[in-house]
Every structure is written in structure tokens, then in C-alpha cells.
Design a protein around this motif. Sequence first.
Motif, PDB file in Angstrom:
ATOM      1  N   PRO A   2     132.534   8.872 142.014  1.00 38.85           N
ATOM      2  CA  PRO A   2     131.380  10.908 142.320  1.00 38.85           C
ATOM      3  C   PRO A   2     130.586  10.040 141.012  1.00 38.85           C
ATOM      4  O   PRO A   2     131.187   9.442 139.592  1.00 38.85           O
ATOM      5  CB  PRO A   2     132.776  11.240 142.053  1.00 38.85           C
ATOM      6  CG  PRO A   2     134.049  10.722 142.679  1.00 38.85           C
ATOM      7  CD  PRO A   2     133.632   9.685 142.413  1.00 38.85           C
ATOM      8  N   SER A   3     129.100  11.405 141.161  1.00 37.10           N
ATOM      9  CA  SER A   3     128.319  11.029 139.812  1.00 37.10           C
ATOM     10  C   SER A   3     128.287  12.084 139.439  1.00 37.10           C
ATOM     11  O   SER A   3     128.959  13.455 139.653  1.00 37.10           O
ATOM     12  CB  SER A   3     126.758  10.184 139.762  1.00 37.10           C
ATOM     13  OG  SER A   3     126.550  11.269 141.136  1.00 37.10           O
ATOM     14  N   SER A   4     127.602  12.479 137.965  1.00 40.94           N
ATOM     15  CA  SER A   4     127.429  13.982 137.564  1.00 40.94           C
ATOM     16  C   SER A   4     126.358  14.496 138.408  1.00 40.94           C
ATOM     17  O   SER A   4     126.239  16.205 138.169  1.00 40.94           O
ATOM     18  CB  SER A   4     127.457  14.087 136.215  1.00 40.94           C
ATOM     19  OG  SER A   4     125.894  13.102 136.087  1.00 40.94           O
ATOM     20  N   TRP A   7     126.274  19.238 139.490  1.00 44.11           N
ATOM     21  CA  TRP A   7     126.877  19.297 138.034  1.00 44.11           C
ATOM     22  C   TRP A   7     125.679  21.019 137.739  1.00 44.11           C
ATOM     23  O   TRP A   7     124.291  20.709 138.210  1.00 44.11           O
ATOM     24  CB  TRP A   7     126.704  19.161 136.258  1.00 44.11           C
ATOM     25  CG  TRP A   7     127.932  17.938 136.825  1.00 44.11           C
ATOM     26  CD1 TRP A   7     128.004  17.650 137.404  1.00 44.11           C
ATOM     27  CD2 TRP A   7     128.023  17.421 135.385  1.00 44.11           C
ATOM     28  NE1 TRP A   7     129.365  16.689 137.345  1.00 44.11           N
ATOM     29  CE2 TRP A   7     128.895  16.455 135.802  1.00 44.11           C
ATOM     30  CE3 TRP A   7     127.760  16.901 134.183  1.00 44.11           C
ATOM     31  CZ2 TRP A   7     129.544  15.680 134.243  1.00 44.11           C
ATOM     32  CZ3 TRP A   7     128.519  16.474 133.439  1.00 44.11           C
ATOM     33  CH2 TRP A   7     129.381  15.220 133.466  1.00 44.11           C
ATOM     34  N   TYR A 136     134.623  19.781 131.229  1.00 45.80           N
ATOM     35  CA  TYR A 136     135.415  19.867 132.171  1.00 45.80           C
ATOM     36  C   TYR A 136     135.845  20.319 133.216  1.00 45.80           C
ATOM     37  O   TYR A 136     134.723  20.665 135.014  1.00 45.80           O
ATOM     38  CB  TYR A 136     136.610  18.765 132.449  1.00 45.80           C
ATOM     39  CG  TYR A 136     136.253  17.738 134.117  1.00 45.80           C
ATOM     40  CD1 TYR A 136     135.949  16.673 134.348  1.00 45.80           C
ATOM     41  CD2 TYR A 136     137.182  18.508 134.756  1.00 45.80           C
ATOM     42  CE1 TYR A 136     136.298  15.780 135.098  1.00 45.80           C
ATOM     43  CE2 TYR A 136     137.202  17.690 136.622  1.00 45.80           C
ATOM     44  CZ  TYR A 136     137.134  16.729 136.500  1.00 45.80           C
ATOM     45  OH  TYR A 136     136.715  16.190 138.051  1.00 45.80           O
ATOM     46  N   CYS A 140     132.120  20.422 135.742  1.00 48.85           N
ATOM     47  CA  CYS A 140     132.325  18.702 136.653  1.00 48.85           C
ATOM     48  C   CYS A 140     133.163  19.206 137.769  1.00 48.85           C
ATOM     49  O   CYS A 140     134.317  18.602 138.997  1.00 48.85           O
ATOM     50  CB  CYS A 140     133.374  18.204 135.886  1.00 48.85           C
ATOM     51  SG  CYS A 140     132.868  17.569 134.449  1.00 48.85           S
ATOM     52  N   LEU A 143     134.220  16.817 141.293  1.00 51.26           N
ATOM     53  CA  LEU A 143     134.153  15.728 141.343  1.00 51.26           C
ATOM     54  C   LEU A 143     135.421  14.730 141.410  1.00 51.26           C
ATOM     55  O   LEU A 143     135.107  13.344 141.854  1.00 51.26           O
ATOM     56  CB  LEU A 143     133.364  15.465 139.854  1.00 51.26           C
ATOM     57  CG  LEU A 143     132.645  15.762 139.352  1.00 51.26           C
ATOM     58  CD1 LEU A 143     132.419  15.567 137.841  1.00 51.26           C
ATOM     59  CD2 LEU A 143     131.489  15.160 140.043  1.00 51.26           C
ATOM     60  N   PHE A 144     136.883  15.541 141.058  1.00 54.74           N
ATOM     61  CA  PHE A 144     137.804  14.143 140.961  1.00 54.74           C
ATOM     62  C   PHE A 144     138.976  15.597 141.324  1.00 54.74           C
ATOM     63  O   PHE A 144     138.547  16.362 141.622  1.00 54.74           O
ATOM     64  CB  PHE A 144     138.345  14.220 140.061  1.00 54.74           C
ATOM     65  CG  PHE A 144     137.101  12.738 139.867  1.00 54.74           C
ATOM     66  CD1 PHE A 144     137.252  11.432 140.201  1.00 54.74           C
ATOM     67  CD2 PHE A 144     136.831  13.425 138.428  1.00 54.74           C
ATOM     68  CE1 PHE A 144     136.497  10.987 139.635  1.00 54.74           C
ATOM     69  CE2 PHE A 144     135.519  11.844 138.207  1.00 54.74           C
ATOM     70  CZ  PHE A 144     136.043  11.045 138.897  1.00 54.74           C
ATOM     71  N   ASP A 238     141.319  21.071 143.510  1.00 51.23           N
ATOM     72  CA  ASP A 238     140.457  19.862 141.824  1.00 51.23           C
ATOM     73  C   ASP A 238     140.937  19.890 141.043  1.00 51.23           C
ATOM     74  O   ASP A 238     141.635  20.669 140.679  1.00 51.23           O
ATOM     75  CB  ASP A 238     139.124  21.074 142.130  1.00 51.23           C
ATOM     76  CG  ASP A 238     138.242  20.400 142.172  1.00 51.23           C
ATOM     77  OD1 ASP A 238     137.817  20.328 140.473  1.00 51.23           O
ATOM     78  OD2 ASP A 238     137.089  20.059 142.460  1.00 51.23           O
ATOM     79  N   SER A 240     139.086  20.184 137.939  1.00 50.31           N
ATOM     80  CA  SER A 240     138.521  21.237 137.388  1.00 50.31           C
ATOM     81  C   SER A 240     139.673  22.539 137.244  1.00 50.31           C
ATOM     82  O   SER A 240     139.851  23.068 136.184  1.00 50.31           O
ATOM     83  CB  SER A 240     137.751  21.285 137.948  1.00 50.31           C
ATOM     84  OG  SER A 240     136.993  21.964 138.774  1.00 50.31           O
ATOM     85  N   THR A 276     136.717  12.711 132.851  1.00 48.24           N
ATOM     86  CA  THR A 276     135.338  12.952 131.938  1.00 48.24           C
ATOM     87  C   THR A 276     134.796  11.512 131.690  1.00 48.24           C
ATOM     88  O   THR A 276     132.853  11.276 131.853  1.00 48.24           O
ATOM     89  CB  THR A 276     135.551  13.465 130.997  1.00 48.24           C
ATOM     90  OG1 THR A 276     135.750  14.996 130.898  1.00 48.24           O
ATOM     91  CG2 THR A 276     134.238  14.061 129.724  1.00 48.24           C
ATOM     92  N   ILE A 279     133.060   9.454 134.535  1.00 48.99           N
ATOM     93  CA  ILE A 279     131.207   9.935 134.836  1.00 48.99           C
ATOM     94  C   ILE A 279     130.329   9.371 134.998  1.00 48.99           C
ATOM     95  O   ILE A 279     130.053   8.726 133.449  1.00 48.99           O
ATOM     96  CB  ILE A 279     132.017  11.325 134.520  1.00 48.99           C
ATOM     97  CG1 ILE A 279     132.541  11.802 135.243  1.00 48.99           C
ATOM     98  CG2 ILE A 279     130.184  12.227 135.619  1.00 48.99           C
ATOM     99  CD1 ILE A 279     132.827  13.690 134.566  1.00 48.99           C
TER     100      ILE A 279
END
Length: 280
Positions: A2-4, A7, A136, A140, A143-144, A238, A240, A276, A279
Amino acid sequence: MPSSKGWREGALTSIYDIASKSVVTVNPYDSLALVRELMIKHSIGRVVVVDGGRPVGIITKKDVVRFLAADDSDRSLIEIPASEVMSVGLITVKPDVDVKDASKLMLKRGVSSLLVVGEGGGLMGIATKTDVCRYYGEMCRGLFKVRDFMSRDVIYVKPLHSMFRIMNLMVKHNISRVVVVDEEFRPIGIVTSTDLTFYMSSLKPVKHAAFESLPSSIIMTAEDVMTKNPLTIGEDEDLSEASRVMVDRRISGLPVTGVDGRLTGIVTKTDIVKATASIK
């Protein structure tokens, strides 16, 4: 990976942006008693030692415990200077280093904090794993999942394992927490190195006849020391959210459970730093 992208606009990027600017400091000749007082007053785990405005060392709770466990002198804390206890291998960064690269540096050097310094070496701030986790958690989401970065090889004990067993596991595996599980492998407690700090003085042998008749009940077990009913998180949550909970509740790790409530892993602040750092 995954990319940022996605955000929220205005996401923080530099380590200085997320660092604490009001750094708690002492001088090399200040006493360990003052260091202890500052840690308690500010609810912090480290104090930076400065000389002429420049950082020359850092003292963490682990440094204090390690020093006191090995010190055979009769000095009180007020007689021990900070310079004797501090670690001098400081890891510093410039303020414009981005959070991702700073996270990579933390992981590479195996540290929990980075000192932010200016061109002249002056102290500008300190960035910790907690600061990365806060970043994060705020920036974020999505993302994950927890399962993407949690550790599945969890070190655990049963309620009646001794404190000595727990300490041996922490040393052997270089960890700062052990999960306590019941017979059905459900987490019922957690023991951290901070929990054990209170009992450190009892680990030194005492050569006196009066101690030979102490009852076996003095031997502490996991259930005596553990924090009961620990907060947990599901592996499909998640990442986050795990980060947010750790920051809000001032803890460094969360046992991870499956749908049946059984322990499947653990996620820590270090795992958040790893996420982090990964990313794009």
C-alpha cells in the motif's frame, strides 16, 4: 505494498513535525534522584542529558534499573550523578528527515527514540516510538490490518509460572512483555518489564540467617505481578486502531486474538514503526 495515497491532505512528513519540542533534560552533574523525580513528574521513560545546550547522553528507565542492579556502593540516588548512568551512544537526526526514514533508522539502530538536532548540534526535540504511533494512528488509516505486522510467535506463560521464569524469557528473547494465558489459550494478563522493576531489589541474594526461614509463598508468580484483563485487539482490525489504543492508553503492546478469543499474536509499537517504514 500500500502507498500513502489517500492520506488526508496536509499529512505530516518531517520527523521534527511529530517530535516533542519540550524535551525534559538534566545536566551531567545532576543527581539520579532528580532524573527519577522528572520521570515520575512528567510520566516519561527517558531524560536527555545536555551540556551547553548539546545532548551528550540519555537515561532511560532501563538504564536506571540496569545501573542500580549492578551498583554495589552505598550511595543514595542523590549521590549518583547522571553522567554515571547515561548512555552515550546517541542517535540523532536532522529536523528535515521524513518520518519514514526516521522510522527505518529507529529499526536499524534498535532504539526507541531519536534526538532531533540543528546544524550546530543543539537539541531541537525528541521523537519516540510513541510519536510515530501517534502519527500513524492519525494519518495512516486503511493502509494495513493488524495481521499484516503482528508477531505470531508470542512468548507466553501460565498464571503460576514464576517471576524468574518471566525474567529469563524477557532476557532470552530480548522482549519487554509476556502474555499470560489460561488453559484455553485466552489472554488473561500481561507482564511488562515495568511491572518487574518494582521487584528488582528482591532478586539480589541476601546473606542473612533471618531469610532462610521465609515461606515459599514469597515466590512471586505471573498472576501476582500481571496486569489483569489486558486490552486486546482483533487481527482483522485496522492497524491504525491498534496504534491509537496504545497511544491513548499509554501501553506498548496489545495481545491479538482471533474470533474465538484465543491468542494469535501480539502487536507492539515497534510493529507500528515497521509499518511506517514500509509505506511507499
